[in-house]
Design a protein around this motif. Structure first.
Motif, PDB file in Angstrom:
ATOM      1  N   THR A 191     -29.042  46.249  -6.400  1.00 60.98           N
ATOM      2  CA  THR A 191     -28.232  46.311  -7.659  1.00 60.98           C
ATOM      3  C   THR A 191     -27.192  47.198  -7.561  1.00 60.98           C
ATOM      4  O   THR A 191     -26.593  47.947  -7.228  1.00 60.98           O
ATOM      5  CB  THR A 191     -29.403  47.196  -9.122  1.00 60.98           C
ATOM      6  N   TRP A 203     -23.913  47.860 -11.025  1.00 62.06           N
ATOM      7  CA  TRP A 203     -23.611  48.404 -11.782  1.00 62.06           C
ATOM      8  C   TRP A 203     -22.455  47.747 -13.177  1.00 62.06           C
ATOM      9  O   TRP A 203     -21.087  48.351 -11.918  1.00 62.06           O
ATOM     10  CB  TRP A 203     -23.915  49.804 -12.460  1.00 62.06           C
ATOM     11  N   ASP A 231     -19.519  48.198 -15.488  1.00 62.39           N
ATOM     12  CA  ASP A 231     -19.092  48.883 -16.703  1.00 62.39           C
ATOM     13  C   ASP A 231     -18.877  48.258 -17.696  1.00 62.39           C
ATOM     14  O   ASP A 231     -18.653  48.666 -18.808  1.00 62.39           O
ATOM     15  CB  ASP A 231     -17.523  50.263 -16.136  1.00 62.39           C
ATOM     16  N   GLU A 274     -21.867  47.281 -19.433  1.00 60.48           N
ATOM     17  CA  GLU A 274     -23.156  48.237 -19.597  1.00 60.48           C
ATOM     18  C   GLU A 274     -24.306  47.104 -19.124  1.00 60.48           C
ATOM     19  O   GLU A 274     -24.919  47.027 -20.399  1.00 60.48           O
ATOM     20  CB  GLU A 274     -22.810  48.374 -21.134  1.00 60.48           C
ATOM     21  N   TRP A 278     -26.532  45.905 -15.828  1.00 64.18           N
ATOM     22  CA  TRP A 278     -27.210  46.168 -14.195  1.00 64.18           C
ATOM     23  C   TRP A 278     -27.054  44.499 -13.533  1.00 64.18           C
ATOM     24  O   TRP A 278     -27.209  43.986 -14.044  1.00 64.18           O
ATOM     25  CB  TRP A 278     -28.363  46.590 -14.400  1.00 64.18           C
ATOM     26  N   ARG A 291     -29.890  53.873 -16.683  1.00 64.79           N
ATOM     27  CA  ARG A 291     -28.470  54.333 -16.462  1.00 64.79           C
ATOM     28  C   ARG A 291     -27.874  54.196 -17.705  1.00 64.79           C
ATOM     29  O   ARG A 291     -26.450  55.001 -18.024  1.00 64.79           O
ATOM     30  CB  ARG A 291     -27.959  52.638 -16.043  1.00 64.79           C
TER      31      ARG A 291
END
Length: 286
Positions: free
Chosen positions: A19, A21, A23, A26, A28, A119
């Motif tokens: 995976t 992330w 930003d 926000e 995955w 997360r």
């Protein structure tokens, strides 16, 4: 698409799912081949890749938006190299799940929700990420004192990479070169030779260091960060000099310790004997 500098490996029913992330969103992004490996019960990645290629062709013929929404990002492959891989956001993964008949569909959806929630919790409260990291090492059998040292090194490493980023260092290979020179400066070994000494291949070097090695490596990183902020290097060559300078400070500390204990602190020990990685105070003073 803006992605974080470090990709993550998530585990679903003992199978890894790569995976990354995002930003900005926000959210995955998940490796599609890994999801096919899990849900289609493919025996290996090659079969999972073929499954996804056929599924992608069928979805494209049906006019599905999934294929359009599929991006390619570099994720770590089995050989350790970063390779372009098809990825989908969480929302689109849920759509993909509907296209793969599998008894694991519902458990996988719940797992996706948990991954996302964890997360977001970590962003709101970074301490939760630290606690999860401690639980990870604890489950692997590391001692509490070693875990405390390791978690501190993670924080110091991030401060250093943030500083390098502020100085214009962005490429992973440049991070690796700087790290290698800093490590060589304090330990006398390149990262490759250090791993060879410990009998490692793809394993993380820090996860196989004794607590003294961790402290010295952390000292090198903290010092490099401080010197960099003071000197504000502008070129890669200048950053390289700072990395060596920071490493030399830790080398002086290592030399002093070794004079006192009468032996090298550069150890061939690795995580196959996790309790041994915690060098007790009496072992240093004896």
């Amino acid at each position: 698409m803006q992605e974080t500098p470090q990709n993550k490996i998530k585990i679903f029913e003992n199978k890894r799912v790569r995976t990354v992330w995002n930003d900005d969103e926000e959210d995955w992004y998940f490796s599609v081949v890994d999801i096919c490996w899990v849900l289609a019960d493919s025996p290996d990645f090659t079969t999972a890749r073929k499954y996804w290629n056929k599924l992608k062709q069928r979805l494209s013929e049906e006019g599905s938006e999934l294929v359009t929404n599929c991006h390619q990002l570099k994720l770590p492959a089995a050989d350790g190299k970063m390779r372009e891989t098809d990825v989908l956001s969480t929302k689109n993964v849920l759509r993909l799940v509907q296209s793969i008949p599998s008894p694991k569909a519902e458990p996988f959806k719940l797992w996706l929700a948990q991954v996302g929630a964890e997360r977001l919790d970590e962003i709101a409260d970074p301490e939760k990420a630290i606690l999860r990291g401690a639980d990870f090492y604890r489950a692997k059998g590391y001692t509490e004192n070693w875990i405390n040292q390791r978690l501190q090194t993670i924080e110091m490493r991030k401060e250093l990479t943030d500083e390098w980023k502020a100085r214009g260092i962005e490429k992973e290979k440049d991070y690796a070169i700087l790290t290698n020179e800093m490590t060589k400066a304090w330990s006398g070994l390149s990262v490759k030779d250090y791993k060879k000494l410990k009998g490692l291949k793809k394993e993380n070097l820090r996860d196989n260091m004794t607590n003294i090695e961790l402290v010295l490596n952390m000292l090198a990183e903290v010092t490099t960060t401080a010197i960099s902020k003071s000197k504000e290097p502008e070129t890669f060559s200048e950053n390289l000099s700072v990395a060596k300078e920071g490493g030399s400070v830790a080398k002086n500390a290592r030399t002093d310790i070794e004079k006192r204990i009468g032996k090298s602190v550069i150890s061939p020990l690795n995580a196959t004997d996790k309790p041994a990685l915690e060098v007790k105070d009496k072992e240093i003073t004896e």
